[in-house]
Design a protein around this motif. Structure first.
Motif, PDB file in Angstrom:
ATOM      1  N   SER A 106     -11.085  -1.895   7.543  1.00  0.00           N
ATOM      2  CA  SER A 106      -9.747  -2.437   7.336  1.00  0.00           C
ATOM      3  C   SER A 106      -8.679  -1.624   8.067  1.00  0.00           C
ATOM      4  CB  SER A 106      -9.424  -2.498   5.842  1.00  0.00           C
ATOM      5  OG  SER A 106      -8.148  -3.045   5.645  1.00  0.00           O
ATOM      6  N   ASP A 107      -8.799  -0.296   8.038  1.00  0.00           N
ATOM      7  CA  ASP A 107      -7.826   0.548   8.730  1.00  0.00           C
ATOM      8  C   ASP A 107      -7.768   0.232  10.222  1.00  0.00           C
ATOM      9  OD1 ASP A 107      -7.147   1.865   6.391  1.00  0.00           O
ATOM     10  OD2 ASP A 107      -8.280   3.694   6.866  1.00  0.00           O
ATOM     11  N   ASN A 108      -8.917  -0.099  10.796  1.00  0.00           N
ATOM     12  CA  ASN A 108      -8.997  -0.362  12.239  1.00  0.00           C
ATOM     13  C   ASN A 108      -8.780  -1.814  12.633  1.00  0.00           C
ATOM     14  OD1 ASN A 108      -9.579   2.316  13.137  1.00  0.00           O
ATOM     15  ND2 ASN A 108     -11.632   2.076  12.280  1.00  0.00           N
ATOM     16  N   GLU A 109      -9.047  -2.754  11.697  1.00  0.00           N
ATOM     17  CA  GLU A 109      -9.084  -4.150  12.119  1.00  0.00           C
ATOM     18  C   GLU A 109      -8.387  -5.153  11.208  1.00  0.00           C
ATOM     19  OE1 GLU A 109     -12.878  -5.450  13.641  1.00  0.00           O
ATOM     20  OE2 GLU A 109     -13.565  -3.362  13.695  1.00  0.00           O
ATOM     21  N   PHE A 110      -7.896  -4.722  10.055  1.00  0.00           N
ATOM     22  CA  PHE A 110      -7.379  -5.705   9.107  1.00  0.00           C
ATOM     23  C   PHE A 110      -6.027  -5.240   8.574  1.00  0.00           C
ATOM     24  CE2 PHE A 110      -8.082  -8.353   5.121  1.00  0.00           C
ATOM     25  CZ  PHE A 110      -8.176  -9.577   5.770  1.00  0.00           C
ATOM     26  N   ILE A 111      -5.994  -4.615   7.436  1.00  0.00           N
ATOM     27  CA  ILE A 111      -4.724  -4.194   6.852  1.00  0.00           C
ATOM     28  C   ILE A 111      -4.043  -3.147   7.732  1.00  0.00           C
ATOM     29  CG2 ILE A 111      -3.674  -3.029   4.869  1.00  0.00           C
ATOM     30  CD1 ILE A 111      -5.646  -4.678   3.113  1.00  0.00           C
ATOM     31  N   GLY A 112      -4.816  -2.290   8.365  1.00  0.00           N
ATOM     32  CA  GLY A 112      -4.254  -1.303   9.286  1.00  0.00           C
ATOM     33  C   GLY A 112      -3.587  -1.936  10.494  1.00  0.00           C
ATOM     34  N   LYS A 113      -3.917  -3.185  10.769  1.00  0.00           N
ATOM     35  CA  LYS A 113      -3.296  -3.954  11.862  1.00  0.00           C
ATOM     36  C   LYS A 113      -2.231  -4.905  11.334  1.00  0.00           C
ATOM     37  CE  LYS A 113      -5.731  -2.398  15.307  1.00  0.00           C
ATOM     38  NZ  LYS A 113      -5.114  -1.633  16.380  1.00  0.00           N
ATOM     39  N   LYS A 114      -1.784  -4.658  10.103  1.00  0.00           N
ATOM     40  CA  LYS A 114      -0.736  -5.481   9.474  1.00  0.00           C
ATOM     41  C   LYS A 114      -1.094  -6.975   9.493  1.00  0.00           C
ATOM     42  CE  LYS A 114       2.912  -2.190  10.406  1.00  0.00           C
ATOM     43  NZ  LYS A 114       2.526  -1.212  11.376  1.00  0.00           N
ATOM     44  N   VAL A 115      -2.330  -7.252   9.085  1.00  0.00           N
ATOM     45  CA  VAL A 115      -2.829  -8.615   9.095  1.00  0.00           C
ATOM     46  C   VAL A 115      -1.927  -9.547   8.283  1.00  0.00           C
ATOM     47  CG1 VAL A 115      -4.327  -8.425   7.054  1.00  0.00           C
ATOM     48  CG2 VAL A 115      -4.939  -9.986   8.902  1.00  0.00           C
ATOM     49  N   SER A 116      -1.863 -10.786   8.724  1.00  0.00           N
ATOM     50  CA  SER A 116      -1.252 -11.852   7.935  1.00  0.00           C
ATOM     51  C   SER A 116      -2.212 -13.039   7.969  1.00  0.00           C
ATOM     52  CB  SER A 116       0.121 -12.249   8.479  1.00  0.00           C
ATOM     53  OG  SER A 116       0.010 -12.796   9.769  1.00  0.00           O
TER      54      SER A 116
END
Length: 117
Positions: free
Chosen positions: A61-71
């Motif tokens: 997640s840090d690299n690809e999801f929430i860490g990328k400010k996913v919406s």
């Protein structure tokens, strides 16, 4: 299958409460709340790459999801083979485009979230 009308709001779509909580946590970029939605040995399967347990899901997640400010702009919700399948337009600082998120829920937690195009 429930398709969302143009300009719809996620609150108007019926889905499993834990799936809704995971989507809401992702949209709030709240990693702790997102992780709390999973079983202890929960799995994220991102296009065949599996991440099991809180530490591995956090790294992903840090690299690809929430860490990328996913919406996640949900456009459709369906129930298939005991899973909740959410179609969403993905935005943020990472991948952009449509994706399908399949959630297998056990009790009141997500046991597996699978991401596909």
């Amino acid at each position: 299958m429930r398709a969302a009308p143009p300009g719809f709001m996620l609150s108007r779509v019926t889905m499993d409460p834990v799936v809704r909580a995971a989507i809401d946590a992702a949209n709030k970029n709240d990693l702790a709340a997102f992780l709390a939605c999973f079983t202890e040995d929960g799995v994220v399967d991102d296009w065949g790459r599996e991440f099991r347990g809180a530490q591995r899901i956090t790294e992903w997640s840090d690299n690809e999801f929430i860490g990328k400010k996913v919406s996640l702009d949900v456009t459709e919700v369906d129930e298939r083979d005991g899973e909740t399948v959410v179609t969403a337009q993905v935005g943020g600082d990472g991948f952009h485009g449509p994706s399908h998120f399949s959630f297998r829920v056990e009790g009141d937690k997500v046991a597996r979230m699978t991401i596909r195009a």
